[in-house]
Design an enzyme around this catalytic site. Structure first.
Site, PDB file in Angstrom:
ATOM      1  N   LYS A 125       0.872  -1.184   0.000  1.00  0.00           N
ATOM      2  CA  LYS A 125       0.000   0.000   0.000  1.00  0.00           C
ATOM      3  C   LYS A 125       0.903   1.227   0.000  1.00  0.00           C
ATOM      4  O   LYS A 125       2.046   1.156   0.465  1.00  0.00           O
ATOM      5  CB  LYS A 125      -0.879   0.019   1.259  1.00  0.00           C
ATOM      6  CG  LYS A 125      -2.077   0.937   1.148  1.00  0.00           C
ATOM      7  CD  LYS A 125      -3.253   0.272   0.446  1.00  0.00           C
ATOM      8  CE  LYS A 125      -4.353   1.271   0.145  1.00  0.00           C
ATOM      9  NZ  LYS A 125      -5.560   0.614  -0.421  1.00  0.00           N
ATOM     10  N   ASP A 165      -6.914   4.386  -4.951  1.00  0.00           N
ATOM     11  CA  ASP A 165      -7.559   4.275  -3.633  1.00  0.00           C
ATOM     12  C   ASP A 165      -8.180   5.654  -3.393  1.00  0.00           C
ATOM     13  O   ASP A 165      -8.344   6.424  -4.353  1.00  0.00           O
ATOM     14  CB  ASP A 165      -6.546   3.906  -2.534  1.00  0.00           C
ATOM     15  CG  ASP A 165      -7.230   3.549  -1.212  1.00  0.00           C
ATOM     16  OD1 ASP A 165      -7.932   2.528  -1.162  1.00  0.00           O
ATOM     17  OD2 ASP A 165      -7.104   4.315  -0.232  1.00  0.00           O
TER      18      ASP A 165
HETATM   19  P1  NDP Z   1     -12.932   7.779  -3.338  1.00  0.00           P
HETATM   20  O1  NDP Z   1     -11.863   8.789  -3.116  1.00  0.00           O
HETATM   21  O2  NDP Z   1     -13.433   7.560  -4.725  1.00  0.00           O
HETATM   22  O3  NDP Z   1     -14.200   8.104  -2.415  1.00  0.00           O
HETATM   23  C1  NDP Z   1     -14.100   8.154  -1.030  1.00  0.00           C
HETATM   24  C2  NDP Z   1     -15.429   8.597  -0.469  1.00  0.00           C
HETATM   25  O4  NDP Z   1     -15.388   8.516   0.937  1.00  0.00           O
HETATM   26  C3  NDP Z   1     -15.758  10.041  -0.798  1.00  0.00           C
HETATM   27  O5  NDP Z   1     -17.144  10.203  -0.870  1.00  0.00           O
HETATM   28  C4  NDP Z   1     -15.182  10.770   0.404  1.00  0.00           C
HETATM   29  O6  NDP Z   1     -15.763  12.040   0.637  1.00  0.00           O
HETATM   30  C5  NDP Z   1     -15.490   9.821   1.522  1.00  0.00           C
HETATM   31  N1  NDP Z   1     -14.466   9.967   2.587  1.00  0.00           N
HETATM   32  C6  NDP Z   1     -13.115   9.901   2.456  1.00  0.00           C
HETATM   33  N2  NDP Z   1     -12.505  10.128   3.629  1.00  0.00           N
HETATM   34  C7  NDP Z   1     -13.492  10.342   4.515  1.00  0.00           C
HETATM   35  C8  NDP Z   1     -13.494  10.622   5.899  1.00  0.00           C
HETATM   36  N3  NDP Z   1     -12.358  10.727   6.601  1.00  0.00           N
HETATM   37  N4  NDP Z   1     -14.706  10.757   6.487  1.00  0.00           N
HETATM   38  C9  NDP Z   1     -15.867  10.634   5.774  1.00  0.00           C
HETATM   39  N5  NDP Z   1     -15.907  10.362   4.462  1.00  0.00           N
HETATM   40  C10 NDP Z   1     -14.749  10.229   3.842  1.00  0.00           C
HETATM   41  O7  NDP Z   1     -12.377   6.428  -2.714  1.00  0.00           O
HETATM   42  P2  NDP Z   1     -12.861   4.924  -2.959  1.00  0.00           P
HETATM   43  O8  NDP Z   1     -14.323   4.895  -3.207  1.00  0.00           O
HETATM   44  O9  NDP Z   1     -11.950   4.338  -3.947  1.00  0.00           O
HETATM   45  O10 NDP Z   1     -12.512   4.271  -1.556  1.00  0.00           O
HETATM   46  C11 NDP Z   1     -13.441   4.194  -0.474  1.00  0.00           C
HETATM   47  C12 NDP Z   1     -13.002   3.119   0.499  1.00  0.00           C
HETATM   48  O11 NDP Z   1     -12.971   1.859  -0.177  1.00  0.00           O
HETATM   49  C13 NDP Z   1     -11.606   3.289   1.111  1.00  0.00           C
HETATM   50  O12 NDP Z   1     -11.595   2.752   2.414  1.00  0.00           O
HETATM   51  C14 NDP Z   1     -10.740   2.418   0.204  1.00  0.00           C
HETATM   52  O13 NDP Z   1      -9.545   2.003   0.838  1.00  0.00           O
HETATM   53  C15 NDP Z   1     -11.687   1.251  -0.021  1.00  0.00           C
HETATM   54  N6  NDP Z   1     -11.393   0.435  -1.184  1.00  0.00           N
HETATM   55  C16 NDP Z   1     -11.335   0.978  -2.444  1.00  0.00           C
HETATM   56  C17 NDP Z   1     -11.087   0.156  -3.525  1.00  0.00           C
HETATM   57  C18 NDP Z   1     -11.133   0.676  -4.921  1.00  0.00           C
HETATM   58  O14 NDP Z   1     -11.034  -0.148  -5.858  1.00  0.00           O
HETATM   59  N7  NDP Z   1     -11.307   1.965  -5.156  1.00  0.00           N
HETATM   60  C19 NDP Z   1     -10.782  -1.274  -3.359  1.00  0.00           C
HETATM   61  C20 NDP Z   1     -10.950  -1.763  -2.001  1.00  0.00           C
HETATM   62  C21 NDP Z   1     -11.211  -0.911  -0.972  1.00  0.00           C
HETATM   63  P3  NDP Z   1     -14.987  13.380   0.193  1.00  0.00           P
HETATM   64  O15 NDP Z   1     -15.161  13.471  -1.281  1.00  0.00           O
HETATM   65  O16 NDP Z   1     -15.685  14.447   0.945  1.00  0.00           O
HETATM   66  O17 NDP Z   1     -13.566  13.199   0.616  1.00  0.00           O
END
Ligand code: NDP
Length: 445
Positions: A125, A165
């Protein structure tokens, strides 16, 4: 814990002030105590001590110039945690909260998740405390180029293959890939999540969200339930949340809430995903804008209130530790019977205990969100063959992988005396393969 307590104590001593890393290791070691009892040869070969220590941790300076000509400095990381069963594989997180603890917890979990996919990928990571939010495209590009200038020395298609991510989407992967190619003069599958015209895989964008629903569909079916007619709450509105919403709706559910880091929307008529995609994927706006277009929907400031909305199935898909004990209790009190984790470690240990105690159908992140990395491995496969599969071919393989992860985790849980506990099942099933490989490959004196 008896046999493995020393390992846990050593992790805390060696990595002080890293609570997320301690939390992730403790959860895994608790499930592995029984495995340690059955495999004294692994204990003797130090497999448990070795698996909690990253093979390599790279920490570097990332200087870049902002639009006003000012020099900015961020910190870059890559944790190459375990390469026993394949090249290091795991995403790059760009978020101001990024630090060694968060990346070690994510890299550690990635070892087991990647093993569970059944594909030959190790765990890693990385990322930076850079915040892409509010930056111009030019600033994001200059940051990504500077970041890759150092990272390129440590990665490679057969060594370490990063992906997206939080904060790292198609735009960032594009800038990083361009810089890698410029520096190395080679067109290889060194990153996944690439654009479709330059080596990306169809269905990679959808994979984590779709995979989460395929996994949960299997877990629900085993208990005589399904997405059909269910009310679903999903946190986040990024890549995972958007495609979980899409697939849950295709499977017959009504998704009524989504969020971002400022607040959440509730639409009793069901979320209109076209609006969300336009706002988040194209215009990069806040989720609050949704209620200006759909008058029946409401917006509430703050994130945790989303778990007070009555639902049958909750799919936390934003970030770590977003459901605490109180939120988990609220979900249960409101009749929620299933929780599937799209985000990594979104539930605190206390929240997990609430799920287990109340016999909630619980899909832990390592198993339930493995569809993203699995499809990244399918992208690597297509890159090596210099060939691409159709959307339907990739989607069918993804579905197969998710069904198998469910079967393997639930079989391991049963075999080791934790029936219906998919946390223990996923940890054990993921660990066995990696431990076997580490043991077979010996120790370097
Ligand atoms: P994105 O950046 O596309 O989206 C993240 C979302 O979560 C946004 O809506 C963001 O809001 C919100 N968010 C981020 N940080 C916080 C916080 N501290 N508190 C509240 N909301 C928050 O990321 P992903 O969708 O790719 O990832 C989401 C999760 O899924 C993570 O935990 C990631 O590790 C996990 N994941 C992702 C994978 C992938 O293929 N993308 C694979 C496996 C796991 P805002 O826009 O306001 O920041």
């Amino acid at each position: 814990m008896k046999i493995l307590q020393n390992v846990m104590d050593q992790v805390k001593k060696r990595n002080p002030n890293e609570p997320e890393f301690h939390q992730a290791v403790e959860e895994v070691l608790e499930s592995l105590e029984i495995v340690a009892e059955k495999h004294p040869e692994w204990v003797a070969a130090g497999v448990f001590e070795r698996i909690v220590e990253p093979e390599r941790q790279i920490l570097f300076r990332v200087p870049w110039v902002d639009d006003s000509g000012k020099v900015q400095v961020n910190r870059g990381f890559r944790i190459q945690f375990n390469s026993a069963i394949g090249p290091y594989k795991g995403g790059l997180r760009l978020h101001p909260s990024v630090n060694a603890s968060i990346l070690k917890f994510l890299g550690f979990e990635q070892i087991f998740k990647n093993s569970l996919t059944g594909l030959p990928i190790g765990g890693g990571k990385g990322g930076s405390d850079f915040d892409p939010k509010g930056k111009s495209d030019g600033e994001v590009m200059r940051f990504c180029q500077s970041f890759m200038t150092e990272l390129s020395k440590h990665i490679g298609a057969d060594t370490d293959v990063p992906a997206g991510d939080i904060g790292t989407g198609a735009r960032e992967i594009g800038y990083m890939y361009g810089q890698y190619k410029r520096l190395r003069n080679e067109f290889t599958g060194v990153l996944t999540g690439k654009g479709l015209t330059w080596g990306g895989s169809l269905a990679r964008t959808e994979a984590t969200g779709y995979g989460l629903c395929y996994f949960m569909d299997e877990a629900l079916k085993a208990k005589g339930k399904s997405f059909k007619g269910a009310t679903v709450v999903i946190s986040g509105s990024g890549n995972v949340a958007i495609y979980a919403t899409e697939k849950a709706a295709q499977l017959g559910a009504k998704v009524v809430a989504l969020s971002d880091s400022n607040g959440y929307i509730y639409d009793p008529d069901g979320i209109k995903l076209d609006t969300v995609k336009q706002l988040k994927e194209i215009e990069r706006k806040r989720i609050s804008e949704y209620v200006k277009i759909h008058k029946n929907a409401t917006y509430t400031e703050g994130c945790s209130g989303i778990w007070s909305i009555k639902c049958d199935i909750a799919l936390p898909s934003a970030t770590q530790n977003e459901i605490d004990e109180a939120s988990a209790k609220l979900l249960v009190a409101n009749g929620c019977y299933a929780v599937g984790e799209g985000a990594n470690m979104p539930s605190t240990p206390e929240a997990v205990n609430v799920y287990l105690h109340n016999k909630i159908i619980y899909g832990p992140a390592k198993a339930a969100n493995a569809g993203g990395v699995a499809t990244s491995a399918l992208e690597m496969c297509q890159n090596s063959m210099r060939y691409s599969w159709t959307f339907e071919e990739v989607d069918a393989k993804l579905k197969d992988i998710m069904v198998n992860i469910y079967k393997n985790a639930s079989a391991a849980a049963k075999e080791y005396g934790f029936e219906d506990n998919l946390v223990a099942g996923a940890n054990i099933a993921g660990f066995l393969k990696v431990a076997n490989a580490m043991y077979s490959q010996g120790i370097a004196y």
